[in-house]
Write a protein that holds these residues in place. Structure first.
Motif, PDB file in Angstrom:
ATOM      1  N   LEU A  23       0.828  -1.208   0.000  1.00  0.00           N
ATOM      2  CA  LEU A  23       0.000   0.000   0.000  1.00  0.00           C
ATOM      3  C   LEU A  23       0.862   1.258   0.000  1.00  0.00           C
ATOM      4  O   LEU A  23       0.560   2.233  -0.689  1.00  0.00           O
ATOM      5  N   SER A  24       1.956   1.240   0.759  1.00  0.00           N
ATOM      6  CA  SER A  24       2.763   2.458   0.821  1.00  0.00           C
ATOM      7  C   SER A  24       3.462   2.718  -0.497  1.00  0.00           C
ATOM      8  O   SER A  24       3.695   3.871  -0.863  1.00  0.00           O
ATOM      9  N   ILE A  25       3.783   1.655  -1.248  1.00  0.00           N
ATOM     10  CA  ILE A  25       4.360   1.880  -2.582  1.00  0.00           C
ATOM     11  C   ILE A  25       3.307   2.502  -3.497  1.00  0.00           C
ATOM     12  O   ILE A  25       3.591   3.443  -4.244  1.00  0.00           O
ATOM     13  N   VAL A  26       2.100   1.969  -3.409  1.00  0.00           N
ATOM     14  CA  VAL A  26       1.020   2.539  -4.220  1.00  0.00           C
ATOM     15  C   VAL A  26       0.830   4.015  -3.868  1.00  0.00           C
ATOM     16  O   VAL A  26       0.722   4.876  -4.740  1.00  0.00           O
ATOM     17  N   ALA A  27       0.862   4.303  -2.560  1.00  0.00           N
ATOM     18  CA  ALA A  27       0.697   5.688  -2.129  1.00  0.00           C
ATOM     19  C   ALA A  27       1.822   6.556  -2.685  1.00  0.00           C
ATOM     20  O   ALA A  27       1.583   7.671  -3.192  1.00  0.00           O
ATOM     21  N   ALA A  28       3.051   6.045  -2.610  1.00  0.00           N
ATOM     22  CA  ALA A  28       4.190   6.803  -3.139  1.00  0.00           C
ATOM     23  C   ALA A  28       4.022   7.051  -4.621  1.00  0.00           C
ATOM     24  O   ALA A  28       4.310   8.158  -5.129  1.00  0.00           O
ATOM     25  N   LEU A  29       3.526   6.019  -5.327  1.00  0.00           N
ATOM     26  CA  LEU A  29       3.302   6.160  -6.772  1.00  0.00           C
ATOM     27  C   LEU A  29       2.289   7.263  -7.060  1.00  0.00           C
ATOM     28  O   LEU A  29       2.516   8.131  -7.905  1.00  0.00           O
TER      29      LEU A  29
END
Lengths: 340, 504
Positions: A23-29
């Protein structure tokens, strides 16, 4: 947040931690895309998005293969060289006679990659040489072989059959082939690793090689398989590289192995083995690719891209360490309560 | 009980005339062993007698050079641990090897998870079956929690659940109780007794002789790789068993010399580390051996670590020979004359891959320097002195310590610290996992050191050792010092009562 889940059960806690990574990668994206689009509206143009996905696809394939290897507590540094070798030899092969089918070209590429993976796997699992050394060695050997075959030549797009080039840039229903292939491979690998007994063996081996041996798991065979998959997928990536770029010199993908390892680790696959998913690794690959594109759009010196990748890697590893400590502490506390 | 409990049935698992050598070392020499269904069989012997090799032969890790393995009376060969497991032989090691990143249920079923359609893993069934196993064992473990963070006792129960799930007919337990508290041992024994009654054959290895007498019907003794005897436990005494293991009569196991305590060497005043231990005060005088007793987890090792400066303390003070120590500085503690022999020698006490001389020299690198470099000759001299004083058994001083037996490793740790000429020695579990012969030597050594004026603070979970060696017994319970018992008044009952909080 963690305190609540700790009461429910360790499993959900751990699941949450890993989902948290994805989820945090998606958020960063999302953040990255939003900021970049804010600065330059063209970033989200059809072509821009398509480019990101095309570029990411090859990295995703390599990241999936690398995940198998890293989950077993090993590493494969030779994948960049394998991509280069396959791209050039398959290009050479097709340029000689346009009548040769691309299906055959794909099979050839995967086979060459698999042979390289086999060599790595044999040396690591049967030769008992540390993976870092083995694959660093094969990185140079394969690179040398590639240079020897290329002999300073270059494969040009005009020499290649159009069918191959359309595989690299065309698609069905507006969706390009490359991301389709990457997603298919990712889902198949993810499903296998999660839902099949032999898939879980990879995690067990990486989690504790000694325990795996004592539990009678086929450790060597699984490690071999991991390298075979990593090599085979690097071979596939090599063919797709050729299809996408058309123009190939000998050291086409030199240095990519480090990008791949970065993507995998940023994606939450622990470099110490036993933890992570190919979905995370694929998201890591997508994030790294998007950063590269964003920096181009933002007209940032490309030099910064490496620094940012590096910083991201350090961040990911620090977060992993922190989370591991926290989870361990929570579990200890829970177990202390059980025991008393 | 002179007849094996199997009646006419052949032993479930047997070794016949097995020998195994590693290079020049003959680990097993013509050893035979029979395990019958429904019996708990003890395997006794000093460290280095060949017990571990025997276990690894039974479990397919090693293959015998000569001799046979018999399963239900039929010759069989185990080529790998998997073969042994498939034949129903399960082993529980002192420190189980788990997969910390996998769930408890997966640890049990790894490699043979219940399958659904298309050979997929059936997670529901897997968790259900794990829960069933835990219910049968009467333990409260969550099958879905990760194995990371489980206590050693719980890890062993997971291993037993694994053995049950395989319908193991032979359960081999290699020093399972070494790291367990009293209550955990009782729980483990109840489980093992139930398994035995269900027809399982149990091979039990322990250095605690009491446990052998409590749990087992027969005992096989090994000495120097040779079979000595297989006989019923009933009618034997501790001394009989020790004589078989050692091959001679032991000097008293606890050769405590009487000493006259001198001035206070170590003074701990109201020491507190939040959440770990609270308000701990005591003194140790020169020439005294003071035992710190209590259940596992009572905070004893933590107090020792804080005194030595490994962990920080939050309040209180520590004085060595009347001078205060700064918190959290092992360097200051060492130069004040403190030495700490830690509980876990493999992890904390030794650099396992390095040589004996390097390990002994490690604490005194300053004194071994000639100019800017470490003198190998000085290092070797120092190591040789201590090796002789401690009667260390070794081939060459340049051998790595990981080839030594547990008892000899402990001597190396002792040498490493004694060579700093400490005034106060803190020693945590001095004889855990050490065979009786070496144990007596370590005790003799501690006793002599105290007689020479060393102040010794000894942490021990081995009650006979506490009672046999200590001038005074301090008892901790849940992070507090709850009792101080002089040597004359210290009995197993008085110490346990204080440790478990039953004291008045």
């Amino acid at each position: 947040m963690t305190a609540v889940t700790a009461g429910r059960g360790g499993r959900s806690l751990v699941d949450l931690v890993f989902r948290a990574r994805e989820l945090s990668i998606v958020a960063a994206l999302v953040l990255l895309v939003a900021v970049t689009t804010g600065v330059n509206g063209n970033f989200l143009s059809g072509q821009g998005v398509k480019d990101i996905f095309l570029n990411a696809s090859i990295l995703v394939l390599l990241a999936v293969g690398q995940s198998f290897v890293i989950i077993t507590k090993n590493i494969d540094l030779s994948v960049g060289s394998v991509v280069g070798l396959v791209a050039f030899t398959v290009g050479d092969f097709l340029a000689a006679d346009h009548g040769r089918g691309i299906v055959f070209a794909v099979i050839l590429g995967v086979a060459i990659g698999a042979v390289c993976g086999l060599a790595n796997g044999l040396l690591v699992s049967f030769g008992r040489v540390p993976a870092l050394v083995v694959t660093l060695g094969t990185l140079y050997v394969i690179q040398g072989l590639d240079h020897f075959i290329a002999h300073g030549r270059q494969i040009n797009a005009v020499d290649l059959p159009p069918a191959l080039l359309s595989m690299g840039n065309g698609g069905v229903l507006g969706i390009p082939y490359l991301p389709l292939i990457a997603v298919l491979v990712m889902v198949a690998a993810g499903y296998y690793l999660r839902s099949y007994a032999s898939g879980r063996d990879f995690y067990a081996i990486g989690s504790s090689p000694e325990a795996a041996r004592l539990a009678g798991l086929p450790v060597r065979r699984r490690v071999m398989t991991a390298y075979l998959l990593s090599g085979g997928l690097a071979g596939l990536a090599g063919v797709l590289w050729l299809a996408r770029f058309g123009t190939v010199v000998a050291d086409a993908a030199g240095g990519w192995e480090l990008q791949v390892v970065s993507a995998v680790v940023v994606g939450g696959v622990a470099i110490t083995g036993g933890v992570g998913s190919v979905y995370g690794a694929a998201l890591g690959a997508l994030l790294l690719t998007t950063i590269t594109s964003a920096l181009v759009v933002l007209k940032v010196d490309p030099f910064w891209q490496q620094a940012i990748t590096g910083a991201l890697l350090l961040l990911a590893i620090s977060v992993d360490r922190l989370l591991a400590l926290r989870v361990a502490r929570i579990l200890r506390r829970r177990n202390a309560r059980h025991g008393s | 009980m002179t007849e094996p409990p199997g009646g006419d049935a052949p032993p479930v698992l047997a070794l016949r005339g097995v020998s195994k050598a590693f290079g020049a070392v003959q680990a097993l020499r013509d050893v035979s062993l029979e395990l019958f269904a429904g019996e708990a069989h003890a395997l006794a012997g000093e460290n280095g007698a060949g017990k571990s090799t025997l276990v690894k032969t039974l479990t397919g890790v090693y293959r015998p050079d000569t001799g046979q393995l018999l399963l239900d009376g039929e010759p069989v060969e185990f080529h790998s641990p998997a073969d042994a497991q498939n034949a129903g032989v399960a082993v529980i090691y002192q420190e189980p090897t788990m997969f910390p990143d996998l769930s408890v249920a997966e640890n049990i079923f790894i490699g043979r998870q219940p399958r659904a359609a298309l050979r997929r893993i059936d997670r529901g069934a897997m968790h259900g079956r794990a829960a069933e196993l835990f219910k049968r064992l009467g333990v409260a473990l969550d099958p879905e929690q990760p194995a990371r963070g489980l206590s050693i006792a719980d890890q062993q129960l997971v291993e037993i659940a694994k053995a049950l799930s395989r319908d193991a007919r032979v359960l081999i337990m290699d020093e399972p109780t070494a790291a367990l508290s009293g209550a955990e041992v009782t729980r483990l024994f109840n489980v093992v007794k139930a398994l035995r009654e269900q027809g399982c054959a149990v091979l039990f290895i322990s250095h605690r002789l009491d446990e052998i007498f409590e749990l087992c019907q027969r005992v096989t003794t090994l000495r120097d790789g040779t079979w000595i005897a297989s006989e019923p436990v009933a009618g034997m005494t501790h001394d009989d068993l020790i004589r078989r293991m050692v091959g001679r009569d032991l000097d008293a196991l606890y050769p405590k010399l009487d000493t006259v305590p001198g001035e206070v060497a170590l003074k701990v005043h109201r020491l507190t580390r939040e959440g770990v231990f609270t308000d701990v005060s005591f003194e140790v005088r020169r020439g005294e051996i003071v035992a710190l007793a209590g259940l596992v987890g009572a905070g004893r090792s933590e107090v020792a670590r804080a005194i030595f400066g490994v962990d920080r303390w939050d309040a209180g003070s520590v004085e060595v020979n009347g001078r205060g120590l700064p918190a959290a500085s092992p360097t200051a503690a060492m130069s004040a004359g403190l030495a700490l022999v830690p509980e876990d020698r493999r992890q904390q006490g030794l650099v396992m891959e390095q040589s004996i001389e390097r390990n002994i020299g490690l604490t005194g690198l300053k004194n071994l320097r000639r100019g800017p470099v470490i003198s190998r000759a000085a290092e070797r001299d120092r190591a040789r002195d201590w090796a002789i004083r401690l009667q260390l058994k070794f081939n060459r001083l340049s051998d790595a310590v990981n080839v030594l037996s547990g008892g000899n490793q402990q001597k190396v740790v002792l040498g490493k610290w004694l060579s700093t000429r400490p005034g106060v020695l803190i020693i945590d579990e001095p004889t855990r996992g050490i065979d009786v012969g070496t144990k007596a030597e370590v005790h003799r050594l501690l006793s002599e050191l105290a007689a020479d004026g060393l102040a010794v603070l000894m942490i021990s979970s081995d009650l006979p050792e506490v009672l046999g060696m200590a001038d005074r017994v301090l008892v901790m319970q849940e992070g507090r010092l709850v009792a101080e018992i002089p040597r004359d008044a210290a009995t197993e009952e008085s110490v346990m009562a204080a440790a478990t909080g039953r004291a008045s």
